[in-house]
Design an enzyme around this catalytic site. Sequence first.
Site, PDB file in Angstrom:
ATOM      1  N   ALA A  24     -17.648 -29.082  14.224  1.00  0.00           N
ATOM      2  CA  ALA A  24     -18.858 -29.538  13.541  1.00  0.00           C
ATOM      3  C   ALA A  24     -18.870 -31.065  13.605  1.00  0.00           C
ATOM      4  CB  ALA A  24     -18.845 -29.061  12.103  1.00  0.00           C
TER       5      ALA A  24
ATOM      6  N   GLY B 183     -15.434 -25.822  14.231  1.00  0.00           N
ATOM      7  CA  GLY B 183     -16.659 -25.032  14.398  1.00  0.00           C
ATOM      8  C   GLY B 183     -16.874 -24.579  15.837  1.00  0.00           C
TER       9      GLY B 183
ATOM     10  N   GLU C 260     -14.889 -21.523  16.121  1.00  0.00           N
ATOM     11  CA  GLU C 260     -15.584 -20.506  15.312  1.00  0.00           C
ATOM     12  C   GLU C 260     -16.826 -19.986  16.032  1.00  0.00           C
ATOM     13  OE1 GLU C 260     -15.441 -23.402  11.945  1.00  0.00           O
ATOM     14  OE2 GLU C 260     -14.980 -21.607  10.778  1.00  0.00           O
TER      15      GLU C 260
ATOM     16  N   GLU D 216      -9.339 -28.542  10.911  1.00  0.00           N
ATOM     17  CA  GLU D 216     -10.055 -29.057   9.735  1.00  0.00           C
ATOM     18  C   GLU D 216      -9.105 -29.603   8.677  1.00  0.00           C
ATOM     19  OE1 GLU D 216     -10.683 -26.111  11.219  1.00  0.00           O
ATOM     20  OE2 GLU D 216     -12.848 -25.740  11.322  1.00  0.00           O
TER      21      GLU D 216
END
Length: 258
Positions: free
Chosen positions: A65, A109, A112, A132
């Site tokens: 992200a 992300g 993911e 993260e």
Amino acid sequence: MAYQTLIVEIEDSVALIRLNRPDALNALNSQLLGELAEALKALDSNDKVRCIVLTGSDKAFAAGADIKEMADKSFVDMFGSDYFAPEGEAILRVRKPIIAAVSGYALGGGCELAMMCDFIICSETAKFGQPEINLGVIAGIGGTQRLTRFVGKSKSMDMHLTGRFMDAAEAERSGLVSRVVPPAKLVPEALAIAKKIAEKSALTVMAVKEAVNRSYETTLREGVLFERRLFHALFATEDQKEGMGAFLEKRQPQFRDR
Ligand code: HXC
């Protein structure tokens, strides 16, 4: 449809979506995920498309992200907007198969997102990770749940707690990816797999996707029952008669999605 953060091409019943924010290693911001959700929805209802391949660049599928977008956000911002939840839901609603083709970094992300696809193939340069923890947060779009189901608790904990990266060989060994190919062959191989899937009956393909995904959501007994009911239901289709008839007549089946 023109997108600013994606390149979408359709050929031979297969759509290829390239994430395209090269300056940020395809970091996932609201614009990119919004466009991806929109593109997937459009492709899902496009009769010319039977299978979808999602890829990035040689250097990165997606490095996570977008940290610049998130850095100054508050709890109220994140919770209030349900950050990335609608986009994630939109990806999971797609009924056509989505193959993730990963080269380079698939982090946070990005990892993911790859795991939200139906399966992952990668190149020898792939590096998967959930780093993260180094940013003082944890995975937020399914990483703790999906990685654990892919690779088991021990390796998932290791990845999430240390933030280390997993290379392609380890990813294949531990079941995160289905195939590893040389970098130059990644997209051609993904497209070839997608074309093979595109030749099947779309009804059967959707049934496979629903049944396998069900194994994530329910008990073994309920999942097996769900599978059996779908199996039975497919005997109401012309494509079952065509598939079995073609086998007995020693010819290739001509599926018509009926
Ligand atoms: C924003 C990013 C980014 C990211 C890289 N960039 N990753 N920008 N968000 N996640 C940008 C860099 O700032 C830089 O821009 C450019 O991309 C190139 O990156 P470099 O770091 O210079 O490249 P390199 O040295 O090759 O290192 C590659 C890397 C590193 C190891 C992938 O960039 C990295 O560690 N990135 C962050 C990975 C990460 O922590 N991901 C998890 C994010 S949190 P400039 O402008 O400086 O040139 C997350 C939560 C998900 O994903 C939950 C969502 C709800």
